[in-house]
Design an enzyme around this catalytic site. Structure first.
Site, PDB file in Angstrom:
ATOM      1  N   SER A   1      -7.782   3.465   9.061  1.00  0.00           N
ATOM      2  CA  SER A   1      -8.461   3.439   7.765  1.00  0.00           C
ATOM      3  C   SER A   1      -7.681   2.595   6.758  1.00  0.00           C
ATOM      4  CB  SER A   1      -8.626   4.868   7.239  1.00  0.00           C
ATOM      5  OG  SER A   1      -9.156   4.876   5.931  1.00  0.00           O
TER       6      SER A   1
ATOM      7  N   ARG B   1     -15.080  12.359   8.143  1.00  0.00           N
ATOM      8  CA  ARG B   1     -13.823  13.060   8.456  1.00  0.00           C
ATOM      9  C   ARG B   1     -13.553  14.168   7.445  1.00  0.00           C
ATOM     10  NH1 ARG B   1      -9.732   8.550   7.960  1.00  0.00           N
ATOM     11  NH2 ARG B   1      -8.226  10.241   8.125  1.00  0.00           N
TER      12      ARG B   1
ATOM     13  N   ASP C   1     -15.383   2.116   7.594  1.00  0.00           N
ATOM     14  CA  ASP C   1     -14.344   3.043   7.147  1.00  0.00           C
ATOM     15  C   ASP C   1     -14.882   4.001   6.093  1.00  0.00           C
ATOM     16  OD1 ASP C   1     -11.548   4.018   6.803  1.00  0.00           O
ATOM     17  OD2 ASP C   1     -11.803   3.130   4.821  1.00  0.00           O
TER      18      ASP C   1
ATOM     19  N   LYS D   1      -8.568  -1.810   5.654  1.00  0.00           N
ATOM     20  CA  LYS D   1      -8.806  -2.265   4.278  1.00  0.00           C
ATOM     21  C   LYS D   1      -7.797  -3.331   3.867  1.00  0.00           C
ATOM     22  CE  LYS D   1      -8.947   1.960   2.406  1.00  0.00           C
ATOM     23  NZ  LYS D   1      -9.283   3.001   3.376  1.00  0.00           N
TER      24      LYS D   1
ATOM     25  N   HIS E   1       0.837  -1.192   0.000  1.00  0.00           N
ATOM     26  CA  HIS E   1       0.000   0.000   0.000  1.00  0.00           C
ATOM     27  C   HIS E   1       0.875   1.245   0.000  1.00  0.00           C
ATOM     28  CE1 HIS E   1      -3.418   2.622   0.755  1.00  0.00           C
ATOM     29  NE2 HIS E   1      -2.632   3.280   1.594  1.00  0.00           N
TER      30      HIS E   1
END
Length: 430
Positions: free
Chosen positions: A183, A168, A161, A187, A82
């Protein structure tokens, strides 16, 4: 339990229990807790922070709010990667076939991007015929067969999320390390990976602008992954200028192909090798990063990484001949040079401004429903440390209109020149 008591407890700086955090997430997902109370809760977290245990509880609760992908039918260790985003971040397009070429199973779930340019899915869909709407059964079969498949994210993966992220965004609580970390990691873990490599960007073109915050975010995410049973490592990489040269979907796809051919930008190549080496070691395909690095360089040199990209494209309905004929990618009708009317060494490039310029051409989207133009974008010709002659071309804009003076001015304004040779920023920070 009462939501007001939990808000008050966090507001006053006390630690929340796992049961209290689970109560909040479960009931907000079910729309029992109203948004005004959840907004107050997020603001309390923003100001008071969370302990590492609280952040792990929050992540776990978000994972359990929806589907969790079971990849146990795929042989070997599944390693996911990621990136926290940036400008010109093409790494997944390169890393997935590169790492799969040395025998690491890559079961990649990706999304469509908001912001400057599209996500990995958008970039792959610049290839004619390529599809990502695979069933879980077909997805697993493809990974077992080819070591590689890329699929769109499940609609019910971490629904908590999705709801919290949207809230947010409109309550000024985005810049909270516990909320960012939970968050991202919810995932990644819900997607079924056994191990996770994180590329945390630092600098003007990144979400985290300074090294202190970036390191704290990286450490928080690594601890979450470790606490929840995933072998997790993080790399801090520089995003004070765009990564590579291309910003735009088809343009980045072309650059990814060039990199797998061994002809890509040095910074993009190096970052992919660093991240890829960590993925290979986590998958137990090499005992050291030096050994992994040699394996990855070899499959670029002998063409196996490029063949793996062709296999990915063909197995998901795409035209793999695009790898040998990049002109088959979407082409914008107009090419406009960006010229500087002064000379000097490039001291800095405001990466965010280059990204915004590409988005103004249509390369990005501001809402999930917005259309995206896969053909447009910007290719840089000069980066930090390069010398620019007066009236020399520093970039090329690819567009569907010639009325783009505002975009051109934004690109020019993003460049800072100096009379002396500047220090080139270090790519891998830590």
């Amino acid at each position: 339990m009462r939501m007001v008591d939990i808000i008050e407890k966090k507001r006053d700086g006390h630690d929340l229990s796992e049961a209290e955090i689970h109560f909040v997430i479960e009931n907000y997902t079910k729309e029992i807790i109203p948004e005004y109370q959840m907004s107050a809760f997020l603001m309390a977290i923003y100001f008071q922070g969370m302990t590492s245990d609280e952040t792990a509880y929050l992540t776990k609760a978000m994972i359990e709010s929806g589907d969790q992908i079971d990849l146990s039918a795929i042989s070997g260790i599944k390693v996911d990667k990621h990136s926290t985003g940036g400008v010109g971040d093409t790494t997944t397009l390169i890393l997935a076939p590169l790492v799969a070429a040395v025998g690491v199973s890559v079961a990649k779930m990706s999304g469509r991007g908001l912001g400057h340019t599209g996500g990995t899915i958008d970039k792959l869909e610049s290839i004619a015929g390529f599809y990502v709407e695979l069933s879980q059964k077909d997805f697993i079969e493809l990974v077992n067969k080819n070591q590689l498949a890329v699929v769109g994210q499940s609609g019910n993966l971490t629904p908590a999320d999705k709801k919290i992220y949207s809230l947010r965004d409109v309550t000024a609580t985005v810049d909270s390390i516990p909320l960012i970390a939970s968050s991202i990691m919810s995932k990644k873990i819900a997607a079924g990976a056994d191990a996770i490599v994180l590329d945390v960007k630092v600098g003007a073109g990144a979400f985290m602008k300074n090294q202190t915050d970036a390191k704290k975010l990286a450490e928080t995410m690594v601890k979450i992954g470790t606490d929840l049973g995933r072998n997790t490592v993080a790399v801090l990489s520089n995003m004070d200028q765009p990564l590579g040269y291309a910003i735009g979907n088809a343009l980045e796809m072309k650059e990814a192909i060039q990199t797998l051919k061994g002809n890509g930008p040095k910074d993009l190549h190096e970052l992919c090798i660093v991240l890829g080496s960590k993925m290979v070691v986590l998958a137990n395909k090499a005992s050291t990063e030096e050994e992994a690095r040699k394996m990855l360089e070899q499959v670029i040199e002998n063409g196996q990484a490029l063949e793996k990209l062709k296999q990915l494209i063909a197995s998901q309905g795409g035209d793999e001949t695009v790898v040998d004929d990049e002109s088959k990618l979407p082409q914008a009708p107009y090419e406009t040079p960006v010229i500087l009317n002064k000379e000097g060494y490039i001291k800095g490039i405001i990466a965010d401004e280059i990204g915004v310029a590409a988005s103004m051409l249509g390369a990005g989207r501001t809402t999930k429903e917005a259309d995206i133009d896969l053909s447009v974008g910007i290719v840089l010709h000069k980066k930090i440390g390069d010398f620019v002659e007066k009236d020399e071309k520093i970039a090329t804009m690819y567009s569907h209109s010639l009325d783009i003076n505002d975009v051109q001015n934004k690109v020019i304004a993003a460049y800072e020149l100096t009379d002396t040779q500047p220090i080139i920023p270090k790519l891998i920070i830590g």
